[in-house]
Design a protein around this motif. Structure first.
Motif, mmCIF file in Angstrom:
data_model
loop_
_atom_site.group_PDB
_atom_site.id
_atom_site.type_symbol
_atom_site.label_atom_id
_atom_site.label_comp_id
_atom_site.label_asym_id
_atom_site.label_seq_id
_atom_site.Cartn_x
_atom_site.Cartn_y
_atom_site.Cartn_z
ATOM 1 N N ARG A 197 0.816 -1.221 0.000
ATOM 2 C CA ARG A 197 0.000 0.000 0.000
ATOM 3 C C ARG A 197 0.846 1.266 0.000
ATOM 4 N N HIS A 198 2.136 1.107 0.290
ATOM 5 C CA HIS A 198 3.032 2.273 0.355
ATOM 6 C C HIS A 198 4.280 1.993 -0.500
ATOM 7 N N PRO A 199 4.114 1.946 -1.818
ATOM 8 C CA PRO A 199 5.232 1.562 -2.695
ATOM 9 C C PRO A 199 6.386 2.553 -2.726
ATOM 10 N N ASP A 200 6.150 3.787 -2.260
ATOM 11 C CA ASP A 200 7.219 4.782 -2.254
ATOM 12 C C ASP A 200 8.018 4.764 -0.961
ATOM 13 N N THR A 201 7.808 3.745 -0.158
ATOM 14 C CA THR A 201 8.585 3.585 1.068
ATOM 15 C C THR A 201 9.352 2.262 1.021
ATOM 16 N N ILE A 202 10.322 2.141 1.903
ATOM 17 C CA ILE A 202 11.064 0.895 2.089
ATOM 18 C C ILE A 202 10.845 0.463 3.532
ATOM 19 N N ILE A 203 10.259 -0.698 3.719
ATOM 20 C CA ILE A 203 9.963 -1.170 5.072
ATOM 21 C C ILE A 203 10.809 -2.408 5.356
ATOM 22 N N GLY A 204 11.577 -2.344 6.423
ATOM 23 C CA GLY A 204 12.442 -3.454 6.803
ATOM 24 C C GLY A 204 12.130 -3.939 8.203
ATOM 25 N N SER A 205 12.354 -5.223 8.446
ATOM 26 C CA SER A 205 12.178 -5.785 9.783
ATOM 27 C C SER A 205 13.486 -6.424 10.218
ATOM 28 N N TYR A 206 13.869 -6.155 11.468
ATOM 29 C CA TYR A 206 15.177 -6.575 11.958
ATOM 30 C C TYR A 206 15.023 -7.256 13.318
ATOM 31 N N PRO A 207 15.138 -8.592 13.350
ATOM 32 C CA PRO A 207 15.003 -9.316 14.621
ATOM 33 C C PRO A 207 16.086 -8.909 15.616
ATOM 34 N N LYS A 208 15.706 -8.790 16.874
ATOM 35 C CA LYS A 208 16.624 -8.378 17.930
ATOM 36 C C LYS A 208 16.506 -9.343 19.107
ATOM 37 N N TYR A 209 17.562 -9.423 19.885
ATOM 38 C CA TYR A 209 17.546 -10.208 21.113
ATOM 39 C C TYR A 209 18.199 -9.374 22.199
ATOM 40 N N GLN A 210 17.466 -9.138 23.266
ATOM 41 C CA GLN A 210 18.008 -8.299 24.340
ATOM 42 C C GLN A 210 17.372 -8.683 25.667
ATOM 43 N N ASP A 211 18.187 -8.770 26.696
ATOM 44 C CA ASP A 211 17.715 -9.064 28.055
ATOM 45 C C ASP A 211 16.840 -10.313 28.104
ATOM 46 N N GLY A 212 17.231 -11.329 27.345
ATOM 47 C CA GLY A 212 16.536 -12.599 27.401
ATOM 48 C C GLY A 212 15.266 -12.694 26.588
ATOM 49 N N SER A 213 14.968 -11.695 25.782
ATOM 50 C CA SER A 213 13.742 -11.755 24.999
ATOM 51 C C SER A 213 13.991 -11.322 23.556
ATOM 52 N N PHE A 214 13.168 -11.852 22.664
ATOM 53 C CA PHE A 214 13.251 -11.506 21.247
ATOM 54 C C PHE A 214 12.209 -10.435 20.920
ATOM 55 N N TRP A 215 12.578 -9.540 20.015
ATOM 56 C CA TRP A 215 11.640 -8.546 19.513
ATOM 57 C C TRP A 215 12.077 -8.145 18.111
ATOM 58 N N THR A 216 11.309 -7.316 17.467
ATOM 59 C CA THR A 216 11.611 -6.926 16.094
ATOM 60 C C THR A 216 11.575 -5.412 15.962
ATOM 61 N N GLU A 217 12.606 -4.872 15.354
ATOM 62 C CA GLU A 217 12.612 -3.439 15.038
ATOM 63 C C GLU A 217 12.107 -3.268 13.610
ATOM 64 N N LEU A 218 11.073 -2.470 13.441
ATOM 65 C CA LEU A 218 10.513 -2.194 12.129
ATOM 66 C C LEU A 218 10.935 -0.796 11.708
ATOM 67 N N VAL A 219 11.583 -0.711 10.565
ATOM 68 C CA VAL A 219 12.118 0.571 10.097
ATOM 69 C C VAL A 219 11.470 0.923 8.763
ATOM 70 N N VAL A 220 10.966 2.134 8.680
ATOM 71 C CA VAL A 220 10.368 2.640 7.448
ATOM 72 C C VAL A 220 11.232 3.769 6.926
ATOM 73 N N ARG A 221 11.528 3.724 5.620
ATOM 74 C CA ARG A 221 12.340 4.768 4.994
ATOM 75 C C ARG A 221 11.594 5.342 3.796
ATOM 76 N N ALA A 222 11.713 6.637 3.603
ATOM 77 C CA ALA A 222 11.081 7.293 2.455
ATOM 78 C C ALA A 222 11.726 8.657 2.252
ATOM 79 N N ARG A 223 11.582 9.192 1.068
ATOM 80 C CA ARG A 223 12.109 10.524 0.796
ATOM 81 C C ARG A 223 11.081 11.622 1.064
ATOM 82 N N ASP A 224 9.821 11.249 1.047
ATOM 83 C CA ASP A 224 8.737 12.193 1.286
ATOM 84 C C ASP A 224 8.271 12.047 2.732
ATOM 85 N N PRO A 225 8.341 13.112 3.541
ATOM 86 C CA PRO A 225 7.980 12.983 4.959
ATOM 87 C C PRO A 225 6.523 12.587 5.185
#
Length: 246
Positions: A197-225
């Motif tokens: 739905r947002h082809p002008d953006t780049i959406i990435g997911s990055y698995p993380k492990y910290q303090d004994g638990s797993f989570w995911t950082e979701l990063v959105v990038r775009a040139r238009d604010p």
């Protein structure tokens, strides 16, 4: 329209491929280019083999705005980057008069012999221009859209500082991050729908492990604010919706 400026990097050296030397230049170049709005789209690591270097250089210089190479411009027999770049551009490789004079004076001032090996560092393709080297004098060079620099990180960084003012920057990527307590297996489907739905953006997911638990950082990038914020809002709503059902 946003102007997109792209780049590729070629890391040259058997020592990188064998693991004897750990690359420290890719991340630095990526950081610098991102800061000035240039997208580093591809990195290749090639051996000290002319055919491999020629193939890589010709492939990426036709595809991207700028090409940056590191390694293989020292005084030893396996420093063949200047010859290989010359072959890629089908021009002669020979001593550059200004580089030769600079190096000759440099070694004379240090009371050191200007040996044939050291003279090799004055060789570059015909028609190339210098990239100044404030640390060890021996210059890099530019030919076409290809910037050829040393592999030693401190020297590479100093050369790059001299290159940056000559580059044409593009529209910078903006980014935003969303903390997600769920794994990629849970969010993969809905996140993919948001990307569609947002082809002008780049959406990435990055698995993380910290303090004994797993989570995911979701990063959105775009040139238009505005497009960035619209996508971020959907990502946040997705995470909140999944959390509410958990």
């Amino acid at each position: 329209m946003s102007e997109i400026i792209t780049a590729a990097m070629i890391v040259i050296g058997d020592e990188i491929l064998s693991g004897r030397t750990k690359d420290r230049n890719i991340g630095h170049l990526a950081d610098v280019l991102t800061a000035i709005g240039i997208d580093l789209k591809e990195v290749r690591i090639v051996a000290d083999e002319e055919a491999a270097i020629v193939e890589a250089v010709n492939a990426v210089r036709a595809r991207y705005t700028y090409v940056f190479t590191t390694g293989g411009i020292g005084p030893t027999h396996d420093d063949i980057t200047a010859d290989s770049i010359s072959a890629a551009f089908t021009v002669p490789c020979g001593y550059d008069d200004r580089a030769f004079a600079m190096l000759e004076a440099h070694y004379a001032a240090r009371g050191m012999e200007f040996t044939e090996a050291r003279r090799r560092m004055a060789r570059m393709p015909q028609g190339a221009t210098h990239i100044d080297n404030p640390i060890s004098i021996a210059p890099g060079f530019v030919i076409g859209n290809v910037h050829v620099m040393a592999g030693v990180p401190a020297i590479f960084q100093a050369m790059l500082d001299n290159v940056v003012p000559t580059l044409k920057g593009g529209t910078k990527l903006l980014s935003g991050a969303v903390h997600c307590p769920h794994g990629e297996g849970t969010i993969g489907g809905p996140l993919g729908e948001i990307q569609k739905r947002h082809p002008d953006t780049i959406i990435g997911s990055y698995p993380k492990y910290q303090d004994g638990s797993f989570w995911t950082e979701l990063v959105v990038r775009a040139r238009d604010p505005e497009k960035l914020e619209a996508a971020l809002a959907e990502v946040r709503a997705m995470v909140e919706g999944i959390s509410a059902k958990a």
